[in-house]
Design a protein around this motif. Structure first.
Motif, short mmCIF file in Angstrom:
data_model
loop_
_atom_site.label_atom_id
_atom_site.label_comp_id
_atom_site.label_asym_id
_atom_site.label_seq_id
_atom_site.Cartn_x
_atom_site.Cartn_y
_atom_site.Cartn_z
N LYS A 31 5.34 -13.91 3.41
CA LYS A 31 4.85 -12.55 3.70
C LYS A 31 3.80 -12.11 2.69
CE LYS A 31 8.80 -10.64 6.19
NZ LYS A 31 9.91 -11.58 6.17
N LEU A 32 3.99 -12.47 1.42
CA LEU A 32 3.01 -12.12 0.39
C LEU A 32 1.69 -12.85 0.64
CD1 LEU A 32 5.38 -12.24 -2.70
CD2 LEU A 32 4.23 -10.20 -1.84
N LYS A 33 1.78 -14.12 1.06
CA LYS A 33 0.57 -14.88 1.35
C LYS A 33 -0.19 -14.23 2.49
CE LYS A 33 1.43 -19.47 -0.47
NZ LYS A 33 2.40 -20.55 -0.32
N GLU A 34 0.52 -13.75 3.52
CA GLU A 34 -0.13 -13.06 4.64
C GLU A 34 -0.92 -11.86 4.15
OE1 GLU A 34 2.88 -11.97 7.50
OE2 GLU A 34 3.45 -14.06 7.80
N GLN A 35 -0.39 -11.16 3.14
CA GLN A 35 -1.04 -9.99 2.57
C GLN A 35 -2.07 -10.38 1.50
OE1 GLN A 35 -0.48 -6.65 3.37
NE2 GLN A 35 0.74 -7.42 5.06
N LYS A 36 -2.26 -11.69 1.29
CA LYS A 36 -3.18 -12.22 0.28
C LYS A 36 -2.84 -11.74 -1.13
CE LYS A 36 -6.99 -13.11 3.47
NZ LYS A 36 -6.06 -13.37 4.53
N LYS A 63 -4.67 -3.13 -14.32
CA LYS A 63 -3.54 -2.37 -13.79
C LYS A 63 -3.82 -1.82 -12.39
CE LYS A 63 0.13 0.53 -15.35
NZ LYS A 63 0.76 1.28 -16.39
N GLU A 64 -5.07 -1.44 -12.12
CA GLU A 64 -5.43 -0.89 -10.81
C GLU A 64 -5.16 -1.91 -9.71
OE1 GLU A 64 -7.51 -0.68 -13.53
OE2 GLU A 64 -6.97 1.41 -13.90
N THR A 65 -5.58 -3.16 -9.93
CA THR A 65 -5.37 -4.22 -8.95
C THR A 65 -3.87 -4.47 -8.76
OG1 THR A 65 -7.39 -5.21 -9.84
CG2 THR A 65 -6.13 -6.54 -8.29
N ALA A 66 -3.14 -4.49 -9.88
CA ALA A 66 -1.70 -4.71 -9.82
C ALA A 66 -1.02 -3.58 -9.04
CB ALA A 66 -1.12 -4.80 -11.23
N GLU A 67 -1.44 -2.34 -9.29
CA GLU A 67 -0.82 -1.20 -8.61
C GLU A 67 -1.14 -1.19 -7.12
OE1 GLU A 67 -2.01 2.07 -11.10
OE2 GLU A 67 -0.24 1.83 -12.38
N ALA A 68 -2.34 -1.64 -6.75
CA ALA A 68 -2.69 -1.74 -5.32
C ALA A 68 -1.77 -2.76 -4.63
CB ALA A 68 -4.15 -2.14 -5.17
N ALA A 69 -1.54 -3.89 -5.29
CA ALA A 69 -0.65 -4.91 -4.74
C ALA A 69 0.79 -4.39 -4.70
CB ALA A 69 -0.73 -6.19 -5.57
N GLU A 70 1.17 -3.63 -5.73
CA GLU A 70 2.53 -3.07 -5.80
C GLU A 70 2.79 -2.16 -4.58
OE1 GLU A 70 5.29 -0.65 -9.03
OE2 GLU A 70 3.19 -0.08 -8.79
N LYS A 71 1.80 -1.36 -4.21
CA LYS A 71 1.93 -0.48 -3.04
C LYS A 71 2.18 -1.29 -1.77
CE LYS A 71 -0.61 3.67 -4.40
NZ LYS A 71 -1.63 3.40 -5.43
N LYS A 72 1.41 -2.39 -1.62
CA LYS A 72 1.58 -3.25 -0.44
C LYS A 72 3.00 -3.84 -0.42
CE LYS A 72 -3.14 -4.98 0.20
NZ LYS A 72 -3.98 -6.20 0.10
N ILE A 73 3.48 -4.26 -1.59
CA ILE A 73 4.80 -4.89 -1.68
C ILE A 73 5.88 -3.86 -1.37
CG2 ILE A 73 6.42 -6.07 -3.22
CD1 ILE A 73 3.82 -7.17 -4.67
N LYS A 74 5.72 -2.63 -1.87
CA LYS A 74 6.68 -1.55 -1.55
C LYS A 74 6.74 -1.32 -0.06
CE LYS A 74 7.15 1.35 -5.62
NZ LYS A 74 6.33 2.14 -6.52
N ALA A 75 5.57 -1.35 0.60
CA ALA A 75 5.50 -1.14 2.05
C ALA A 75 6.25 -2.24 2.81
CB ALA A 75 4.05 -1.07 2.50
N MET A 76 6.45 -3.39 2.16
CA MET A 76 7.18 -4.49 2.78
C MET A 76 8.70 -4.30 2.67
SD MET A 76 4.68 -7.43 1.21
CE MET A 76 5.61 -8.88 1.64
N GLY A 77 9.11 -3.26 1.95
CA GLY A 77 10.53 -2.98 1.81
C GLY A 77 11.16 -3.54 0.55
N LEU A 78 10.34 -3.96 -0.40
CA LEU A 78 10.85 -4.47 -1.67
C LEU A 78 10.69 -3.42 -2.76
CD1 LEU A 78 9.25 -7.99 -1.30
CD2 LEU A 78 11.69 -7.57 -1.43
N THR A 79 11.30 -3.65 -3.90
CA THR A 79 11.19 -2.69 -5.01
C THR A 79 10.52 -3.37 -6.21
OG1 THR A 79 13.45 -3.28 -5.61
CG2 THR A 79 13.17 -1.24 -4.39
#
Length: 88
Positions: A31-36, A63-79
């Motif tokens: 799933k992470l690979k799908e989101q690149k 940190k900005e790039t990491a936080e953008a990815a963090e938002k995508k991961i949260k949207a996937m239902g993870l913490t």
């Protein structure tokens, strides 16, 4: 003044979670690979001796790039949790 120190590249990683099942970890990796979103797994051993697969995303240069990815991961239902490497 821009600090162009190459050792600072990839300063942030995202702790996603630890899974007892390699299959579950691999499912999230797909799933992470799908989101690149770049990711990797650390093999850990729990206190009871069982195997854990610690899933991380990154590394990210800032940190900005990491936080953008963090938002995508949260949207996937993870913490997820962004951590600065070396400051854990």
């Amino acid at each position: 003044q821009v600090n162009a120190n190459p050792s600072t590249s990839g300063k942030f990683v995202i702790q996603i979670g630890a899974f007892a099942s390699e299959e579950r970890a691999n499912g999230w990796i797909a799933k992470l690979k799908e989101q690149k979103i770049p990711n990797y797994v650390l093999n850990r051993t729990a206190t009871d001796g069982s195997k854990l697969f610690a899933l991380r995303a990154g590394p990210f240069a800032d940190k900005e790039t990491a936080e953008a990815a963090e938002k995508k991961i949260k949207a996937m239902g993870l913490t997820p949790r962004v951590v600065e490497v070396g400051k854990q």
